[in-house]
Every structure is written in structure tokens, then in C-alpha cells.
Motif scaffolding. Structure first.
Motif, PDB file in Angstrom:
ATOM      1  N   TRP A 183      29.734 -55.759 -90.830  1.00  0.00           N
ATOM      2  CA  TRP A 183      29.241 -56.141 -92.471  1.00  0.00           C
ATOM      3  C   TRP A 183      29.905 -54.846 -93.357  1.00  0.00           C
ATOM      4  CZ3 TRP A 183      25.078 -55.596 -88.709  1.00  0.00           C
ATOM      5  CH2 TRP A 183      24.519 -56.521 -88.446  1.00  0.00           C
ATOM      6  N   VAL A 184      31.173 -54.388 -92.879  1.00  0.00           N
ATOM      7  CA  VAL A 184      31.982 -53.463 -93.674  1.00  0.00           C
ATOM      8  C   VAL A 184      33.316 -53.827 -93.433  1.00  0.00           C
ATOM      9  CG1 VAL A 184      32.680 -51.189 -93.867  1.00  0.00           C
ATOM     10  CG2 VAL A 184      30.105 -51.570 -93.670  1.00  0.00           C
ATOM     11  N   ALA A 185      34.300 -53.710 -94.390  1.00  0.00           N
ATOM     12  CA  ALA A 185      35.693 -53.754 -94.197  1.00  0.00           C
ATOM     13  C   ALA A 185      36.049 -52.382 -93.943  1.00  0.00           C
ATOM     14  CB  ALA A 185      36.438 -54.488 -95.342  1.00  0.00           C
ATOM     15  N   GLU A 186      36.462 -52.291 -92.563  1.00  0.00           N
ATOM     16  CA  GLU A 186      36.684 -50.899 -92.237  1.00  0.00           C
ATOM     17  C   GLU A 186      37.997 -50.376 -92.327  1.00  0.00           C
ATOM     18  OE1 GLU A 186      36.115 -53.473 -90.127  1.00  0.00           O
ATOM     19  OE2 GLU A 186      34.600 -52.999 -88.457  1.00  0.00           O
ATOM     20  N   ILE A 187      38.413 -49.021 -92.438  1.00  0.00           N
ATOM     21  CA  ILE A 187      39.607 -48.576 -92.720  1.00  0.00           C
ATOM     22  C   ILE A 187      40.271 -48.704 -91.423  1.00  0.00           C
ATOM     23  CG2 ILE A 187      40.793 -46.518 -93.052  1.00  0.00           C
ATOM     24  CD1 ILE A 187      38.611 -45.507 -95.071  1.00  0.00           C
ATOM     25  N   VAL A 188      41.619 -49.302 -91.609  1.00  0.00           N
ATOM     26  CA  VAL A 188      42.539 -49.425 -90.438  1.00  0.00           C
ATOM     27  C   VAL A 188      43.546 -48.745 -90.549  1.00  0.00           C
ATOM     28  CG1 VAL A 188      41.589 -51.805 -89.897  1.00  0.00           C
ATOM     29  CG2 VAL A 188      43.833 -51.211 -91.499  1.00  0.00           C
ATOM     30  N   ASP A 189      43.943 -48.056 -91.442  1.00  0.00           N
ATOM     31  CA  ASP A 189      45.070 -47.001 -91.677  1.00  0.00           C
ATOM     32  C   ASP A 189      44.903 -46.249 -93.043  1.00  0.00           C
ATOM     33  OD1 ASP A 189      47.430 -45.733 -90.968  1.00  0.00           O
ATOM     34  OD2 ASP A 189      48.750 -47.415 -91.622  1.00  0.00           O
ATOM     35  N   ALA A 190      45.291 -45.328 -93.201  1.00  0.00           N
ATOM     36  CA  ALA A 190      45.519 -44.511 -94.320  1.00  0.00           C
ATOM     37  C   ALA A 190      46.564 -43.058 -94.297  1.00  0.00           C
ATOM     38  CB  ALA A 190      44.187 -43.868 -94.736  1.00  0.00           C
ATOM     39  N   ASP A 191      46.885 -42.595 -95.298  1.00  0.00           N
ATOM     40  CA  ASP A 191      47.968 -41.696 -95.177  1.00  0.00           C
ATOM     41  C   ASP A 191      47.710 -40.985 -96.673  1.00  0.00           C
ATOM     42  OD1 ASP A 191      49.868 -39.749 -95.121  1.00  0.00           O
ATOM     43  OD2 ASP A 191      51.414 -41.314 -94.751  1.00  0.00           O
ATOM     44  N   PRO A 192      46.824 -39.959 -96.750  1.00  0.00           N
ATOM     45  CA  PRO A 192      46.624 -39.325 -97.890  1.00  0.00           C
ATOM     46  C   PRO A 192      47.754 -38.126 -98.097  1.00  0.00           C
ATOM     47  CG  PRO A 192      44.778 -38.903 -96.250  1.00  0.00           C
ATOM     48  CD  PRO A 192      45.689 -39.570 -95.758  1.00  0.00           C
ATOM     49  N   TRP A 193      48.749 -37.888 -97.478  1.00  0.00           N
ATOM     50  CA  TRP A 193      49.868 -36.867 -97.650  1.00  0.00           C
ATOM     51  C   TRP A 193      51.060 -37.604 -98.013  1.00  0.00           C
ATOM     52  CZ3 TRP A 193      47.752 -32.552 -98.200  1.00  0.00           C
ATOM     53  CH2 TRP A 193      46.477 -32.241 -97.686  1.00  0.00           C
ATOM     54  N   ALA A 194      50.914 -39.347 -98.077  1.00  0.00           N
ATOM     55  CA  ALA A 194      52.295 -39.735 -98.211  1.00  0.00           C
ATOM     56  C   ALA A 194      52.816 -39.609 -99.866  1.00  0.00           C
ATOM     57  CB  ALA A 194      52.215 -41.419 -98.048  1.00  0.00           C
ATOM     58  N   GLU A 195      53.730 -39.928-100.253  1.00  0.00           N
ATOM     59  CA  GLU A 195      54.357 -39.728-101.379  1.00  0.00           C
ATOM     60  C   GLU A 195      53.473 -40.485-102.382  1.00  0.00           C
ATOM     61  OE1 GLU A 195      58.266 -40.530-104.357  1.00  0.00           O
ATOM     62  OE2 GLU A 195      58.492 -40.761-102.068  1.00  0.00           O
ATOM     63  N   VAL A 196      53.133 -41.735-101.721  1.00  0.00           N
ATOM     64  CA  VAL A 196      52.115 -42.475-102.551  1.00  0.00           C
ATOM     65  C   VAL A 196      50.931 -42.742-101.767  1.00  0.00           C
ATOM     66  CG1 VAL A 196      51.678 -44.749-103.743  1.00  0.00           C
ATOM     67  CG2 VAL A 196      53.802 -43.764-104.080  1.00  0.00           C
ATOM     68  N   PRO A 197      49.985 -42.162-101.896  1.00  0.00           N
ATOM     69  CA  PRO A 197      48.616 -41.960-100.836  1.00  0.00           C
ATOM     70  C   PRO A 197      48.206 -43.272-100.963  1.00  0.00           C
ATOM     71  CG  PRO A 197      48.519 -40.238-102.378  1.00  0.00           C
ATOM     72  CD  PRO A 197      49.583 -40.843-103.000  1.00  0.00           C
ATOM     73  N   TYR A 198      47.768 -43.902 -99.875  1.00  0.00           N
ATOM     74  CA  TYR A 198      47.027 -45.362 -99.752  1.00  0.00           C
ATOM     75  C   TYR A 198      45.885 -45.300 -98.644  1.00  0.00           C
ATOM     76  CZ  TYR A 198      49.968 -45.768 -95.464  1.00  0.00           C
ATOM     77  OH  TYR A 198      50.659 -45.596 -94.128  1.00  0.00           O
ATOM     78  N   VAL A 199      45.112 -46.361 -98.643  1.00  0.00           N
ATOM     79  CA  VAL A 199      44.062 -46.561 -97.854  1.00  0.00           C
ATOM     80  C   VAL A 199      44.195 -47.921 -97.420  1.00  0.00           C
ATOM     81  CG1 VAL A 199      41.583 -46.384 -97.193  1.00  0.00           C
ATOM     82  CG2 VAL A 199      42.529 -44.477 -98.638  1.00  0.00           C
ATOM     83  N   ALA A 200      44.341 -48.405 -96.149  1.00  0.00           N
ATOM     84  CA  ALA A 200      44.213 -49.871 -95.708  1.00  0.00           C
ATOM     85  C   ALA A 200      43.090 -50.282 -95.087  1.00  0.00           C
ATOM     86  CB  ALA A 200      45.580 -50.289 -94.830  1.00  0.00           C
ATOM     87  N   THR A 201      42.373 -51.286 -95.488  1.00  0.00           N
ATOM     88  CA  THR A 201      40.892 -52.049 -94.935  1.00  0.00           C
ATOM     89  C   THR A 201      41.191 -53.294 -94.179  1.00  0.00           C
ATOM     90  OG1 THR A 201      40.282 -52.534 -96.990  1.00  0.00           O
ATOM     91  CG2 THR A 201      39.728 -50.376 -96.582  1.00  0.00           C
ATOM     92  N   ARG A 202      40.341 -53.497 -93.388  1.00  0.00           N
ATOM     93  CA  ARG A 202      40.438 -55.168 -93.137  1.00  0.00           C
ATOM     94  C   ARG A 202      40.581 -56.075 -94.245  1.00  0.00           C
ATOM     95  NH1 ARG A 202      35.911 -58.604 -91.321  1.00  0.00           N
ATOM     96  NH2 ARG A 202      34.317 -56.614 -91.466  1.00  0.00           N
ATOM     97  N   TYR A 203      41.141 -56.957 -94.030  1.00  0.00           N
ATOM     98  CA  TYR A 203      41.369 -57.904 -95.076  1.00  0.00           C
ATOM     99  C   TYR A 203      40.264 -59.182 -95.125  1.00  0.00           C
ATOM    100  CZ  TYR A 203      42.833 -61.842 -98.086  1.00  0.00           C
ATOM    101  OH  TYR A 203      43.052 -63.003 -99.005  1.00  0.00           O
ATOM    102  N   VAL A 204      39.429 -59.488 -95.935  1.00  0.00           N
ATOM    103  CA  VAL A 204      38.472 -60.383 -96.145  1.00  0.00           C
ATOM    104  C   VAL A 204      39.027 -61.404 -96.855  1.00  0.00           C
ATOM    105  CG1 VAL A 204      36.007 -61.002 -96.230  1.00  0.00           C
ATOM    106  CG2 VAL A 204      36.699 -58.854 -95.583  1.00  0.00           C
ATOM    107  N   PRO A 205      39.282 -62.550 -96.484  1.00  0.00           N
ATOM    108  CA  PRO A 205      39.606 -63.762 -97.050  1.00  0.00           C
ATOM    109  C   PRO A 205      38.375 -64.529 -97.738  1.00  0.00           C
ATOM    110  CG  PRO A 205      39.928 -64.314 -95.063  1.00  0.00           C
ATOM    111  CD  PRO A 205      39.508 -63.208 -94.643  1.00  0.00           C
ATOM    112  N   GLY A 206      37.987 -64.035 -98.735  1.00  0.00           N
ATOM    113  CA  GLY A 206      36.883 -64.744 -99.283  1.00  0.00           C
ATOM    114  C   GLY A 206      36.771 -64.418-100.673  1.00  0.00           C
ATOM    115  N   LEU A 207      35.684 -65.228-101.742  1.00  0.00           N
ATOM    116  CA  LEU A 207      35.340 -64.945-102.851  1.00  0.00           C
ATOM    117  C   LEU A 207      34.556 -63.468-102.990  1.00  0.00           C
ATOM    118  CD1 LEU A 207      34.683 -68.267-104.458  1.00  0.00           C
ATOM    119  CD2 LEU A 207      36.562 -66.937-104.784  1.00  0.00           C
ATOM    120  N   SER A 208      34.596 -62.823-103.875  1.00  0.00           N
ATOM    121  CA  SER A 208      33.579 -61.553-104.024  1.00  0.00           C
ATOM    122  C   SER A 208      32.295 -62.361-104.367  1.00  0.00           C
ATOM    123  CB  SER A 208      33.957 -60.965-105.238  1.00  0.00           C
ATOM    124  OG  SER A 208      33.885 -61.450-106.481  1.00  0.00           O
TER     125      SER A 208
END
Length: 528
Positions: free
Chosen positions: A75-100
Motif C-alpha cells: 500500500w506504499v510506493a516504496e523507495i527503490v533508489d536515492a542519492d542525497p549526495w548527488a550534484e542534484v539530489p533525487y529520490v526514486a519510488t515505485r511508479y504507480v500508473p493511476g489517477l490520484s
């Protein structure tokens, strides 16, 4: 090549190819992305520089990501990858193809029937899975719930603790959406699990009614309605409406816990084989003061020792713990209290009986002083029990804080006032029974000292067992139970109690009754 959150022309971030822009919020820009030609599609949040810019903030994000990568829930779009120390920090989560959930309600109307209960349950399960790793979401709302068919998937929890960064208050960001923020957040207090419960209820209300529970309009007007608890739940099924209303209580201490919500929802939805529990509701404002008629009924049912306003059975064999609204003995997963050996029970009873005899002997020797001391002691014990329960409830909701002691001290005058009505009820009840004992002594022509001893003992027992007496038994048990657990300490305590009772009894028998602070005996018609 890399990109910044403001540059959509560049194609990659951290090795991810950006496929489409999904949305934008205060914390960053969200893209649909993929790593490699055949890689898994993810929702990639690219963080804004003023949110994560220095090493301290990046360390905070790294710690948060470390916790959240342990969240594994359908029931949660889990984090699959992240890099807080990148030049541009990012967080990648499971993609849910649906409407909000927000867009779904706009396009198709409110969620109804079994689908609404399913949504409420799955959303609570998702919040619970985030709480399980020690993190609060803080921004549960319809736009942060994606619909995978009829199942809600909770998203956008990756910056939950970064939202505590004081730099954000300096930049003027409002972390949350008016109407879905709990009142304590609007007052500037710390977020607690009860904060997410409030947001859960507002989101479920929107799903079931098709409109925000606190209405629309200027943000200040909405926030004012949130603070006052002025919501509209027309359209929700009656039982769910009762639960949601309790969870929208302005005071976080009056909301049901997430565990209570799940205990009710799971047998209806995700775990149909479990035992049904009653729907959780908010406790009354003052659960410790009860009308006389209800107290009389409670006294008739004293085998369970549950008083009106308490959802908790308070065992005679345990020290009083914090009041937990909606507690049901024997719930799944509840560990039964250890059974106290009969020998220890006997020692407890003997010590308590000795204390009652001391009070009775005190009334025989110094009637007015003993009665005044007993009533003042009962008032202080009940006040202390109320203060302790309130402190424990706060700790259950938001954990231990360094200022708990200061807060307890500041709130003590209020608890002294709060306990007055219940103490008066208990005193009237007990004095009435003591007077009944006096009539019996008069009928059998008992001597004055014996009559006062019997009346004092009856008064003490009534204060112990009467309506609201659980607030007296709890603090006293905290002292008596440890003494009874150790036979050597128990013997010493019992000898002291017996010595006090005998001493007071001899004082009354040899020197007569002392009516201080009165000038003399109140009535010459008393026996003896």
C-alpha cells in the motif's frame, strides 16, 4: 548529462532518463523516469536546491532514506533508489500508473460502499507501514494517494523528516495542504502519529463525500475551521462517519490511535477472519468524573472494576497505568498480565487491611484531623493519577520529550481543579456509608471510641471502593505492590502499620478522643 529541477530540456538525472513530467511541489519536481532502455519505470523526485543544499540537510535526507528503504508494503510506493549526495539530489519510488484520489473523485465522483471501506483500510495500512520504521508521513492528502484500480497507494513520504528543517520556516513554505493538516501543526506543535490519523480521516472523508471535510475558500478560513473541528461528513456511511469524526477531533489526545482504527477496519476488509471489534470513538472530555446514577450502576458491576468513561478494566493486581481510550481486553496480540501468586495477593490484602485499621484508629483518636487528612489525601492522589495519565497519553502519541517534567508541573494546578468534582462525588458517597455505620453503632449502643473506629474504617473502605476510587487505588498500589512482592520488606511495612494502629488505638482508649480543631464533642447524644 545532468539536469536541475528547473531545466526540463536535459534528459537525465543520476543515470535515469526522464520520460515525462508528472508534477511539481514545494520540495521538488517529479518525473516519470527509467534507467536504461529496458529499465523499470520509476517516479523520480528531483529536490530543489533550497530544500537540500548543505551537508547537514543532505545528512538528514540520507538518514531518512536509510529508514524509508526498509518500508515494504503493497500500500506504499516504496523507495527503490536515492542519492542525497548527488550534484542534484533525487529520490526514486515505485511508479504507480493511476489517477490520484483527488483526480479520481473529480472525474468519477465519491467512492462508495465496500470500495470506501477498502480504501480507508488500505490507506491506514500504508500509514502504519511508514510508522513502523519510525517515520511520520505528515502530508497525507488526496493528491498523495494514487489509485491502482480500487486500491490506494500512499506516495510522497520520502521527505517526511526533512520537513522538520527549520530553514523551511525561514523561506515561508507551508508544509502541507490546508484542510488536511492537523490543528496541532497549525499551532506550531510537533507532529505525532495522531497527526497522520487526522490527515487519514480528512482524506477518507474527501473520498466518501466528494468534497473537502473542512470546506473550500481562503486558506485562513479553512484553517480556522480545522482548529475548531468544524467539518462536514454528510454522505459517509453512519458507522464510518462516527469513526472519521472521532479521528478529526481537534485535540490529538481525543483521537483514536492508528492501531484502534486498524483493529476495527481489518475484520471488515483486509483480514476478514479476525474478530470484530467495536468502532473506535473519541473519549469523553473528562472520563474520570461520572454522574451519581452511573456510578451506582458501576458499583453494582464492580467485579470487572470498569467505571463509566473508562474503556479500561483496571485489575486489582496491577499498578494503575495510563488510560487508553477504546482498549478492549483480550484483543489479538495483547499480552495478558502475569498472574500474581496467591501468597503475594495475601500480603497485599493484609497490608491494605492494616492501612484501613490505621485510618479507623486515627478517626477514633483524632476524628476531625483524620477525616480531613483522608479527604485531602484522596484529592491529591486522584489529581496525581490524572496528571500521570495525561502525561502517559502524550508520550504514547509523540514519544518522550525533555520538557515532560516541566509540562507536568505546569499542568498540575489544572489537574487539581479537574479532580475536584470526582473527589466530591466519592467523598459524599463514602461519608454516607460512614453515617450508615454510625447508625448501626448507635443501635447496638457501642462506645464512642469503637463507633468512631468503625465509622473511620467504613469511610476508608468506601473511599477505596467507591465511584472514582480507581484513581486512589492506582497510586496506593504503586507503593503497596512492590512492598508485598518482597516478604522481608512486607514484614517491616506490616510491623510499622500495626504499630501505628495499636498506638492510635491505645491513645483513643486511654486518653479519650481529641476533637481538635473543634472545642469539644459535637453532640452529647452520641453513644459513649
Amino acid at each position: 548529462m545532468t539536469t536541475s529541477p528547473r531545466d526540463d530540456a536535459v534528459a537525465t538525472v543520476g543515470g535515469y532518463t526522464l520520460l515525462a513530467r508528472l508534477g511539481e511541489g514545494g520540495m521538488g519536481v517529479v518525473h516519470l523516469a527509467r534507467r536504461g532502455p529496458a529499465g523499470q519505470r520509476v517516479a523520480l523526485k528531483v529536490l530543489r536546491p533550497h530544500i537540500v543544499g548543505d551537508e547537514e540537510a543532505r545528512r538528514r535526507l540520507a538518514r531518512e532514506v536509510g529508514s524509508l528503504t526498509r518500508v515494504r508494503s503493497q500500500w506504499v510506493a516504496e523507495i527503490v533508489d536515492a542519492d542525497p549526495w548527488a550534484e542534484v539530489p533525487y529520490v526514486a519510488t515505485r511508479y504507480v500508473p493511476g489517477l490520484s484520489l483527488h483526480d479520481l473523485v473529480v472525474e468519477e465522483g465519491p467512492v462508495t460502499g465496500a470500495d470506501l471501506l477498502w480504501l480507508a483500510s488500505c490507506l491506514a495500512e500504508g500509514i502504519a507501514s511508514v510508522h513502523a520504521v519510525g517515520v511520520l508521513h505528515r502530508d497525507v492528502k488526496p493528491s498523495n494517494v494514487l489509485m491502482e484500480g480500487r486500491t490506494p497507494i500512499l506516495i510522497d513520504f520520502g521527505l517526511a523528516r526533512v520537513a522538520d528543517d527549520p530553514k523551511l520556516t525561514h523561506t515561508g513554505w507551508l508544509l502541507g495542504t490546508p484542510g488536511y493538516l492537523a490543528p496541532e501543526i497549525l499551532y506550531g506543535d510537533d507532529a505525532t502519529p495522531a497527526t497522520d490519523v487526522h490527515s487519514w480521516a480528512a482524506t477518507v472523508a474527501y473520498a466518501g463525500t466528494g468534497h473537502p471535510p473542512f470546506g473550500r475558500g481562503p486558506s485562513m478560513a479553512i484553517m480556522d475551521r480545522v482548529r475548531r473541528g468544524q467539518f462536514d461528513l454528510d454522505g459517509l456511511p453512519p458507522e464510518l462517519r462516527e469513526v472519521v469524526a472521532a479521528a478529526l477531533a481537534p485535540d490529538p489526545l481525543e483521537r483514536p490511535t492508528l492501531e484502534q482504527l486498524l483493529a476495527w477496519l481489518r475484520p471488515l476488509t483486509t483480514r476478514p477472519g479476525e474478530r470484530r471489534t467495536p468502532p473506535p470513538t473519541a473519549p469523553p472530555h473528562d472520563p474520570y468524573t461520572v454522574p451519581l446514577a452511573l456510578a451506582s450502576q458501576a458499583a453494582a458491576d464492580d467485579t470487572t472494576d470498569v467505571w463509566p468513561g473508562h474503556g479500561t478494566a483496571e485489575p486489582h493486581t496491577l499498578a494503575l497505568t495510563s488510560y487508553q481510550p477504546g482498549y478492549q481486553p483480550g484483543e489479538p496480540g495483547e499480552q495478558a498480565p502475569a498472574r500474581v501468586p496467591w501468597g503475594e495477593r495475601l500480603r497485599r490484602g493484609t497490608l491494605l487491611a492494616g492501612l484501613a485499621l490505621v485510618a479507623g484508629a486515627g478517626c477514633a483518636a483524632y476524628p476531625w484531623i483524620a477525616v480531613i487528612l483522608l479527604l485531602v489525601l484522596v484529592w491529591l492522589l486522584r489529581s496525581g493519577s490524572l496528571a500521570g495519565s495525561a502525561r502517559d497519553q502524550r508520550r504514547d502519541l509523540r514519544g518522550r520529550k525533555w520538557y515532560d517534567g516541566v509540562q507536568l508541573l505546569v499542568a498540575t494546578p489544572w489537574h487539581l481543579v479537574q479532580s475536584v468534582p470526582g473527589t466530591l462525588l466519592l467523598a459524599l458517597w463514602s461519608v454516607g456509608l460512614a453515617l450508615a455505620a454510625a447508625l448501626v453503632c448507635y443501635a447496638v449502643a457501642a462506645g464512642l471510641s469503637l463507633a468512631l473506629f468503625v465509622c473511620g474504617t467504613a469511610l476508608t473502605v468506601s473511599l477505596w471502593l467507591g465511584p472514582g476510587g480507581s484513581r486512589v487505588r492506582g497510586p496506593v498500589s504503586r507503593v503497596v505492590n512492590p512492598l508485598a512482592a518482597d516478604p522481608r520488606r512486607w514484614i517491616v511495612a506490616l510491623l510499622l502499620v500495626v504499630a501505628a494502629a495499636v498506638g492510635l488505638g491505645l491513645r483513643a482508649d486511654l486518653s479519650g478522643t481529641t476533637w481538635t480543631p473543634a472545642d469539644g464533642r459535637p453532640s452529647a447524644q452520641l453513644p459513649g
